[in-house]
Design a protein around this motif. Structure first.
Motif, PDB file in Angstrom:
ATOM      1  N   THR A   1      -9.173  14.771  -0.231  1.00  0.00           N
ATOM      2  CA  THR A   1      -8.481  15.483   0.851  1.00  0.00           C
ATOM      3  C   THR A   1      -9.307  16.665   1.336  1.00  0.00           C
ATOM      4  O   THR A   1      -9.415  16.897   2.543  1.00  0.00           O
ATOM      5  CB  THR A   1      -7.100  15.970   0.362  1.00  0.00           C
ATOM      6  OG1 THR A   1      -6.430  14.878  -0.236  1.00  0.00           O
ATOM      7  CG2 THR A   1      -6.266  16.492   1.508  1.00  0.00           C
TER       8      THR A   1
ATOM      9  N   GLN B   1       4.619  13.467   6.057  1.00  0.00           N
ATOM     10  CA  GLN B   1       3.861  12.642   7.007  1.00  0.00           C
ATOM     11  C   GLN B   1       3.993  11.149   6.696  1.00  0.00           C
ATOM     12  O   GLN B   1       3.435  10.323   7.413  1.00  0.00           O
ATOM     13  CB  GLN B   1       2.381  13.026   6.977  1.00  0.00           C
ATOM     14  CG  GLN B   1       2.099  14.452   7.387  1.00  0.00           C
ATOM     15  CD  GLN B   1       2.247  14.686   8.867  1.00  0.00           C
ATOM     16  OE1 GLN B   1       1.971  13.799   9.666  1.00  0.00           O
ATOM     17  NE2 GLN B   1       2.710  15.857   9.242  1.00  0.00           N
TER      18      GLN B   1
ATOM     19  N   LYS C   1      -4.208   3.534  13.744  1.00  0.00           N
ATOM     20  CA  LYS C   1      -3.857   3.963  12.391  1.00  0.00           C
ATOM     21  C   LYS C   1      -5.048   4.606  11.681  1.00  0.00           C
ATOM     22  O   LYS C   1      -4.911   5.554  10.938  1.00  0.00           O
ATOM     23  CB  LYS C   1      -3.364   2.756  11.597  1.00  0.00           C
ATOM     24  CG  LYS C   1      -2.408   3.118  10.484  1.00  0.00           C
ATOM     25  CD  LYS C   1      -1.923   1.890   9.780  1.00  0.00           C
ATOM     26  CE  LYS C   1      -1.084   2.253   8.565  1.00  0.00           C
ATOM     27  NZ  LYS C   1      -0.659   1.093   7.811  1.00  0.00           N
TER      28      LYS C   1
ATOM     29  N   CYS D   1      -5.637  12.565   8.257  1.00  0.00           N
ATOM     30  CA  CYS D   1      -5.074  12.772   6.929  1.00  0.00           C
ATOM     31  C   CYS D   1      -3.688  13.408   6.945  1.00  0.00           C
ATOM     32  O   CYS D   1      -3.270  14.034   5.990  1.00  0.00           O
ATOM     33  CB  CYS D   1      -6.012  13.614   6.085  1.00  0.00           C
ATOM     34  SG  CYS D   1      -5.866  13.253   4.358  1.00  0.00           S
ATOM     35  N   GLY D   2      -2.987  13.227   8.036  1.00  0.00           N
ATOM     36  CA  GLY D   2      -1.588  13.629   8.058  1.00  0.00           C
ATOM     37  C   GLY D   2      -1.342  15.118   8.133  1.00  0.00           C
ATOM     38  O   GLY D   2      -0.366  15.602   7.577  1.00  0.00           O
TER      39      GLY D   2
ATOM     40  N   ASP E   1       9.274   5.183  -1.205  1.00  0.00           N
ATOM     41  CA  ASP E   1       8.271   4.122  -1.253  1.00  0.00           C
ATOM     42  C   ASP E   1       8.897   2.771  -1.616  1.00  0.00           C
ATOM     43  O   ASP E   1       8.199   1.759  -1.683  1.00  0.00           O
ATOM     44  CB  ASP E   1       7.191   4.512  -2.277  1.00  0.00           C
ATOM     45  CG  ASP E   1       5.930   3.711  -2.101  1.00  0.00           C
ATOM     46  OD1 ASP E   1       5.593   3.400  -0.950  1.00  0.00           O
ATOM     47  OD2 ASP E   1       5.287   3.378  -3.110  1.00  0.00           O
TER      48      ASP E   1
ATOM     49  N   TYR F   1       3.020   9.613   3.791  1.00  0.00           N
ATOM     50  CA  TYR F   1       2.032   9.096   2.826  1.00  0.00           C
ATOM     51  C   TYR F   1       2.640   9.205   1.419  1.00  0.00           C
ATOM     52  O   TYR F   1       2.304  10.114   0.651  1.00  0.00           O
ATOM     53  CB  TYR F   1       0.730   9.888   2.907  1.00  0.00           C
ATOM     54  CG  TYR F   1      -0.006   9.744   4.214  1.00  0.00           C
ATOM     55  CD1 TYR F   1      -0.906   8.698   4.427  1.00  0.00           C
ATOM     56  CD2 TYR F   1       0.187  10.651   5.248  1.00  0.00           C
ATOM     57  CE1 TYR F   1      -1.566   8.562   5.623  1.00  0.00           C
ATOM     58  CE2 TYR F   1      -0.476  10.522   6.457  1.00  0.00           C
ATOM     59  CZ  TYR F   1      -1.350   9.476   6.629  1.00  0.00           C
ATOM     60  OH  TYR F   1      -2.008   9.346   7.823  1.00  0.00           O
ATOM     61  N   TYR F   2       3.565   8.299   1.131  1.00  0.00           N
ATOM     62  CA  TYR F   2       4.347   8.410  -0.111  1.00  0.00           C
ATOM     63  C   TYR F   2       3.515   8.138  -1.367  1.00  0.00           C
ATOM     64  O   TYR F   2       3.760   8.743  -2.405  1.00  0.00           O
ATOM     65  CB  TYR F   2       5.562   7.488  -0.052  1.00  0.00           C
ATOM     66  CG  TYR F   2       6.478   7.811   1.100  1.00  0.00           C
ATOM     67  CD1 TYR F   2       7.050   9.079   1.225  1.00  0.00           C
ATOM     68  CD2 TYR F   2       6.746   6.876   2.088  1.00  0.00           C
ATOM     69  CE1 TYR F   2       7.855   9.403   2.294  1.00  0.00           C
ATOM     70  CE2 TYR F   2       7.559   7.188   3.163  1.00  0.00           C
ATOM     71  CZ  TYR F   2       8.111   8.451   3.263  1.00  0.00           C
ATOM     72  OH  TYR F   2       8.904   8.769   4.330  1.00  0.00           O
ATOM     73  N   LYS F   3       2.545   7.228  -1.268  1.00  0.00           N
ATOM     74  CA  LYS F   3       1.698   6.926  -2.431  1.00  0.00           C
ATOM     75  C   LYS F   3       0.879   8.165  -2.824  1.00  0.00           C
ATOM     76  O   LYS F   3       0.765   8.490  -4.000  1.00  0.00           O
ATOM     77  CB  LYS F   3       0.756   5.765  -2.102  1.00  0.00           C
ATOM     78  CG  LYS F   3       1.467   4.422  -1.992  1.00  0.00           C
ATOM     79  CD  LYS F   3       1.343   3.606  -3.258  1.00  0.00           C
ATOM     80  CE  LYS F   3       1.890   2.215  -3.039  1.00  0.00           C
ATOM     81  NZ  LYS F   3       3.158   1.994  -3.723  1.00  0.00           N
ATOM     82  N   LYS F   4       0.324   8.820  -1.800  1.00  0.00           N
ATOM     83  CA  LYS F   4      -0.478  10.018  -2.066  1.00  0.00           C
ATOM     84  C   LYS F   4       0.404  11.136  -2.621  1.00  0.00           C
ATOM     85  O   LYS F   4      -0.002  11.852  -3.539  1.00  0.00           O
ATOM     86  CB  LYS F   4      -1.168  10.476  -0.785  1.00  0.00           C
ATOM     87  CG  LYS F   4      -2.343   9.602  -0.405  1.00  0.00           C
ATOM     88  CD  LYS F   4      -3.046  10.117   0.820  1.00  0.00           C
ATOM     89  CE  LYS F   4      -4.244   9.253   1.150  1.00  0.00           C
ATOM     90  NZ  LYS F   4      -4.968   9.720   2.330  1.00  0.00           N
TER      91      LYS F   4
ATOM     92  N   SER G   1      -5.204   8.206   9.810  1.00  0.00           N
ATOM     93  CA  SER G   1      -5.589   8.403   8.411  1.00  0.00           C
ATOM     94  C   SER G   1      -6.806   9.312   8.312  1.00  0.00           C
ATOM     95  O   SER G   1      -6.973  10.025   7.329  1.00  0.00           O
ATOM     96  CB  SER G   1      -5.868   7.064   7.740  1.00  0.00           C
ATOM     97  OG  SER G   1      -6.915   6.414   8.390  1.00  0.00           O
TER      98      SER G   1
ATOM     99  N   PHE H   1       2.013  15.525   2.466  1.00  0.00           N
ATOM    100  CA  PHE H   1       1.823  14.068   2.425  1.00  0.00           C
ATOM    101  C   PHE H   1       3.169  13.361   2.566  1.00  0.00           C
ATOM    102  O   PHE H   1       3.298  12.394   3.304  1.00  0.00           O
ATOM    103  CB  PHE H   1       1.157  13.642   1.113  1.00  0.00           C
ATOM    104  CG  PHE H   1      -0.335  13.807   1.088  1.00  0.00           C
ATOM    105  CD1 PHE H   1      -1.123  13.334   2.137  1.00  0.00           C
ATOM    106  CD2 PHE H   1      -0.970  14.410   0.014  1.00  0.00           C
ATOM    107  CE1 PHE H   1      -2.499  13.480   2.110  1.00  0.00           C
ATOM    108  CE2 PHE H   1      -2.349  14.561  -0.012  1.00  0.00           C
ATOM    109  CZ  PHE H   1      -3.110  14.095   1.033  1.00  0.00           C
TER     110      PHE H   1
END
Lengths: 125, 143
Positions: free
Chosen positions: B126, A21, B54, B61-62, A55, A23-26, B58, A18
């Motif tokens: 996830t 990629q 986007k 999911c990266g 973040d 997605y810092y919050k996740k 998402s 995460f």
């Protein structure tokens, strides 16, 4: 609740994914959960602080790194993270305090980080 | 016996040979590989990653393909953790009783419990996204 090492590494890998990629919050959610499960693991602590920094939550990151420093005083990554957070918050003297053990040689760092350290020292000078 | 157009044909061939040797009046040769290269050109409607919507990213999911493979190997561990967590969550009193917040120790314990719960729900989310992704990929392979 206990967590087994293989479970920890699997969830940590997901958090790293995460993070890489963007997605810092996740990533924060994952690493915070891991710290709650096992606060003796310094990797999770570093990763949580780094994800907070990325973040843009510098104040929270500094608070976290300051707490983690008490638990892991020999971790150079925590010291670097703390220094970065201080620089972002324009607190140069605190950044110097974080970097002091590295500058004096009490805590040794890996050669790949020397450039990053020089950059941080140049910023607080 | 006379062969029809014999001298004319010979002249034609000799002229062609002379042209080849001297390279005079030579027409530009057709590139025989051109059609092949044409097929290799990227499709006009090809969507590159930076311009990918986007929402779609998402949805994915990266995951990169390499890390996805690695994660597949570690899925079992995550599922085991979630199984244990869900069985414990049923008997967890901290999340139900909010009055325990008043006490500092219980406050910290509650904070920990919430952090673990949030992580578990993200893991559930996830895993379900990965399941959807797998289904999409399988349907693509079937054509």
């Amino acid at each position: 609740m206990n967590i087994y090492p293989e479970e920890f590494s699997a969830i940590f890998a997901l958090g790293e994914n995460f993070f890489s990629q963007g997605y810092y919050k996740k990533a924060q959610t994952i690493f915070h959960g891991l710290i709650a499960l096992d606060n003796t693991n310094h990797m999770a602590s570093i990763a949580y602080g780094e994800s907070l920094l990325m973040d843009g939550q510098s104040t929270k990151a500094l608070a976290h790194f300051s707490e983690s420093r008490k638990l892991f005083p020999a971790s150079h990554r925590i010291l670097l993270g703390g220094a970065k957070a201080c620089i972002l918050l324009d607190r140069k003297s605190d950044a110097k305090d974080f970097l002091q053990p590295i500058i004096t040689g009490h805590i040794k760092v890996t050669p790949d980080l020397s450039r990053e350290i020089q950059d941080l020292i140049a910023r607080i000078a | 016996m006379k062969i029809n157009h014999a001298p004319t044909s010979w002249e034609k061939y000799s002229k062609t040979l002379a042209d080849l040797v001297t390279n005079s009046n030579s027409k530009p040769k057709k590139n025989i590989l051109a059609p092949a290269y044409k097929n290799l050109r990227p499709h006009r409607h090809f969507v590159s990653w930076p311009s990918c919507p986007k929402r779609r990213i998402s949805f994915l999911c990266g995951y990169t393909s390499a890390s996805q493979l690695e994660l597949k190997l570690e899925l079992k561990s995550i599922k085991n953790f979630l199984k244990r967590h869900s069985s414990l969550a049923r008997t967890e009193p901290l999340l139900r009783n909010s009055s325990l917040l008043n006490h500092q120790w219980h406050g910290q314990a509650l904070e920990k419990a919430v952090a673990i719960k949030r992580m578990a729900s993200l893991l559930h989310e996830t895993l379900s996204t990965m399941k959807i992704l797998e289904l999409v990929q399988t349907s693509n392979y079937r054509g």
